[in-house]
Design an enzyme around this catalytic site. Sequence first.
Site, PDB file in Angstrom:
ATOM      1  N   THR A  16       3.719 -16.589  29.403  1.00 36.16           N
ATOM      2  CA  THR A  16       3.032 -16.264  28.151  1.00 36.16           C
ATOM      3  C   THR A  16       2.680 -17.513  27.346  1.00 36.16           C
ATOM      4  O   THR A  16       1.553 -17.602  26.839  1.00 36.16           O
ATOM      5  CB  THR A  16       3.875 -15.281  27.323  1.00 36.16           C
TER       6      THR A  16
ATOM      7  N   GLU B 157      -5.981 -20.944  23.300  1.00 30.88           N
ATOM      8  CA  GLU B 157      -6.284 -21.930  22.261  1.00 30.88           C
ATOM      9  C   GLU B 157      -7.268 -22.989  22.767  1.00 30.88           C
ATOM     10  O   GLU B 157      -8.136 -23.432  22.015  1.00 30.88           O
ATOM     11  CB  GLU B 157      -4.999 -22.588  21.749  1.00 30.88           C
TER      12      GLU B 157
ATOM     13  N   HIS C 178       0.271 -10.003  26.082  1.00 34.38           N
ATOM     14  CA  HIS C 178       0.239 -10.383  27.497  1.00 34.38           C
ATOM     15  C   HIS C 178       0.434  -9.098  28.290  1.00 34.38           C
ATOM     16  O   HIS C 178       1.509  -8.515  28.285  1.00 34.38           O
ATOM     17  CB  HIS C 178       1.349 -11.404  27.770  1.00 34.38           C
TER      18      HIS C 178
END
Length: 137
Positions: free
Chosen positions: A38, A46, A72
């Site tokens: 994750t 990002e 996730h």
Amino acid sequence: MEEQPVFAPGLTARVELTVSDSDTAQALGSGDVPVLATPRVLALAETATVAATARQLPSGTTTVGVRVELTHLAPTPIGRVVAAQATLASADGRRLVFDVHVTEVADVPYEERRVIAEGRVERMLVDRQRFLSRAFD
């Protein structure tokens, strides 16, 4: 910052990653399974948001992450390729909010790809020098 750029909603970028041993939950300490971690999914998301604004940033400015909501949804084994796509949902002054979708790359239309993660990433436009000087005070 003197002049703030105008970022239009819809601005987008996509980045890919082939999952390797160093991207797994085991390697990053976020679990004990050999699948995409994750924290690595978040970093990829990002990266896509940074890429979306990179060409339009005035000299001396950057964006910094300030808030993340990420779900996730599916495990991804080593060797598979995933893509993170970030789309600017809104821009309000210095505040930029992106919708992010991470899918497994496959030879099917985008809409049919397996969704690995989805969420929102909020970034703020900052003066690079001022930001760094505050960090090291």
